[in-house]
Design a protein around this motif. Structure first.
Motif, PDB file in Angstrom:
ATOM      1  N   GLY A  73      -0.506  14.416   3.477  1.00  0.00           N
ATOM      2  CA  GLY A  73      -1.904  14.613   3.862  1.00  0.00           C
ATOM      3  C   GLY A  73      -2.111  14.382   5.349  1.00  0.00           C
ATOM      4  N   ASN A 120      -4.324  19.419  -0.177  1.00  0.00           N
ATOM      5  CA  ASN A 120      -4.796  18.820  -1.429  1.00  0.00           C
ATOM      6  C   ASN A 120      -4.422  17.344  -1.526  1.00  0.00           C
ATOM      7  OD1 ASN A 120      -5.998  21.195  -2.516  1.00  0.00           O
ATOM      8  ND2 ASN A 120      -3.929  21.960  -2.929  1.00  0.00           N
ATOM      9  N   VAL A 121      -3.569  16.887  -0.621  1.00  0.00           N
ATOM     10  CA  VAL A 121      -3.174  15.481  -0.606  1.00  0.00           C
ATOM     11  C   VAL A 121      -4.122  14.747   0.342  1.00  0.00           C
ATOM     12  CG1 VAL A 121      -1.354  13.842   0.000  1.00  0.00           C
ATOM     13  CG2 VAL A 121      -0.758  16.016  -1.090  1.00  0.00           C
ATOM     14  N   PRO A 122      -4.799  13.720  -0.152  1.00  0.00           N
ATOM     15  CA  PRO A 122      -5.738  13.007   0.717  1.00  0.00           C
ATOM     16  C   PRO A 122      -5.018  12.259   1.841  1.00  0.00           C
ATOM     17  CG  PRO A 122      -5.519  11.863  -1.385  1.00  0.00           C
ATOM     18  CD  PRO A 122      -4.742  13.148  -1.492  1.00  0.00           C
ATOM     19  N   ALA A 174       0.861  -1.186   0.000  1.00  0.00           N
ATOM     20  CA  ALA A 174       0.000   0.000   0.000  1.00  0.00           C
ATOM     21  C   ALA A 174       0.893   1.231   0.000  1.00  0.00           C
ATOM     22  CB  ALA A 174      -0.908  -0.012   1.225  1.00  0.00           C
ATOM     23  N   THR A 175       0.531   2.224  -0.799  1.00  0.00           N
ATOM     24  CA  THR A 175       1.326   3.443  -0.930  1.00  0.00           C
ATOM     25  C   THR A 175       0.513   4.639  -0.481  1.00  0.00           C
ATOM     26  OG1 THR A 175       2.503   2.464  -2.800  1.00  0.00           O
ATOM     27  CG2 THR A 175       2.652   4.854  -2.555  1.00  0.00           C
ATOM     28  N   VAL A 176       1.150   5.484   0.344  1.00  0.00           N
ATOM     29  CA  VAL A 176       0.493   6.668   0.880  1.00  0.00           C
ATOM     30  C   VAL A 176       1.445   7.856   0.785  1.00  0.00           C
ATOM     31  CG1 VAL A 176       1.213   6.142   3.252  1.00  0.00           C
ATOM     32  CG2 VAL A 176      -0.735   7.635   2.881  1.00  0.00           C
ATOM     33  N   ASP A 177       0.906   9.010   0.491  1.00  0.00           N
ATOM     34  CA  ASP A 177       1.644  10.271   0.549  1.00  0.00           C
ATOM     35  C   ASP A 177       1.330  10.870   1.914  1.00  0.00           C
ATOM     36  OD1 ASP A 177       2.525  12.930   0.408  1.00  0.00           O
ATOM     37  OD2 ASP A 177       1.913  13.167  -1.684  1.00  0.00           O
ATOM     38  N   GLY A 224      -4.780   8.995   3.589  1.00  0.00           N
ATOM     39  CA  GLY A 224      -5.143   7.615   3.279  1.00  0.00           C
ATOM     40  C   GLY A 224      -4.285   7.082   2.155  1.00  0.00           C
ATOM     41  N   PHE A 225      -4.347   5.790   1.968  1.00  0.00           N
ATOM     42  CA  PHE A 225      -3.564   5.157   0.917  1.00  0.00           C
ATOM     43  C   PHE A 225      -4.096   5.551  -0.444  1.00  0.00           C
ATOM     44  CE2 PHE A 225      -2.649   2.401   4.522  1.00  0.00           C
ATOM     45  CZ  PHE A 225      -1.266   2.370   4.440  1.00  0.00           C
ATOM     46  N   GLN A 226      -3.177   5.856  -1.345  1.00  0.00           N
ATOM     47  CA  GLN A 226      -3.569   6.192  -2.712  1.00  0.00           C
ATOM     48  C   GLN A 226      -3.642   4.946  -3.601  1.00  0.00           C
ATOM     49  OE1 GLN A 226      -1.058   8.364  -1.207  1.00  0.00           O
ATOM     50  NE2 GLN A 226      -2.743   9.705  -0.649  1.00  0.00           N
ATOM     51  N   SER A 227      -2.904   3.905  -3.224  1.00  0.00           N
ATOM     52  CA  SER A 227      -2.979   2.662  -4.002  1.00  0.00           C
ATOM     53  C   SER A 227      -2.665   1.470  -3.109  1.00  0.00           C
ATOM     54  CB  SER A 227      -2.009   2.695  -5.189  1.00  0.00           C
ATOM     55  OG  SER A 227      -0.673   2.678  -4.744  1.00  0.00           O
TER      56      SER A 227
END
Length: 188
Positions: A114, A121-123, A108-111, A125-128
């Motif tokens: 956020g 603007n970055v959520p 799982a990948t997260v920025d 939670g995991f983006q993928s």
């Protein structure tokens, strides 16, 4: 291979759930506690509350923690990997497919900008999330059976389906006297 083991284990349950649908509702739970609440980087979680199995939890270094124990994201990946694994095993058993090897890897990948409030603007939670299932079936298993296994196992994976179609999450904060919180958070 314990041929038809899943069918035998589920036969009575399936009949019961047809006649008494409310019996099919189950609740899983986990609970944290039992560690120093002043430590911002460590906790422990007890999956299947009451089991006595305590899993240490840490904070990822990407958000300032030492990452010396599995972080919640690791536990989320573990939940999906475990659910996909058991779904593949059970469906294969029901279909009469003999598995020789099975491994499930979840990433799982997260920025974290956020979560840190750096960029609104970055959520959070995991983006993928990627789930790779590697299996080997008994030689001679038709490819179309393996495709049916893939489709059925994905459909039956409760954690995977929940991530695909999120359930509402309700969070309730309660303030209690310290003695109550300490007593309630200690693992038994």
């Amino acid at each position: 291979m314990m041929k038809n083991a899943v069918y035998k284990a589920q036969a009575g349950l399936r009949a019961q759930y047809v006649t008494t649908p409310e019996a099919a509702m189950v609740t899983d739970e986990a609970r944290t506690g039992g560690m120093d609440p002043s430590d911002p980087f460590h906790s422990q979680v007890e999956p299947k509350y009451g089991s006595g199995l305590n899993v240490p939890c840490g904070v990822h270094r990407a958000v300032g923690g030492p990452y010396d124990a599995p972080c919640p994201g690791d536990l989320l990946c573990a939940a999906l990997a475990a659910c996909q694994d058991s779904s593949v095993r059970m469906v294969a058993n029901l279909m009469g497919i003999e598995l020789i090897a099975l491994a499930v890897q979840v990433k799982a990948t997260v920025d974290v900008r956020g979560a840190l409030g750096i960029d609104m603007n970055v959520p959070v939670g995991f983006q993928s999330i990627t789930c790779n299932i590697h299996l080997k079936a008994k030689e001679g298993t038709p490819p179309e059976m393996l495709e049916k296994l893939r489709v059925a196992a994905q459909r039956c994976c409760v954690v995977g389906q929940t991530l695909q179609h999120p359930a509402p999450v309700t969070t309730v904060f309660s303030a209690h006297p310290l003695e109550t919180v300490a007593a309630e958070s200690a693992f038994v």
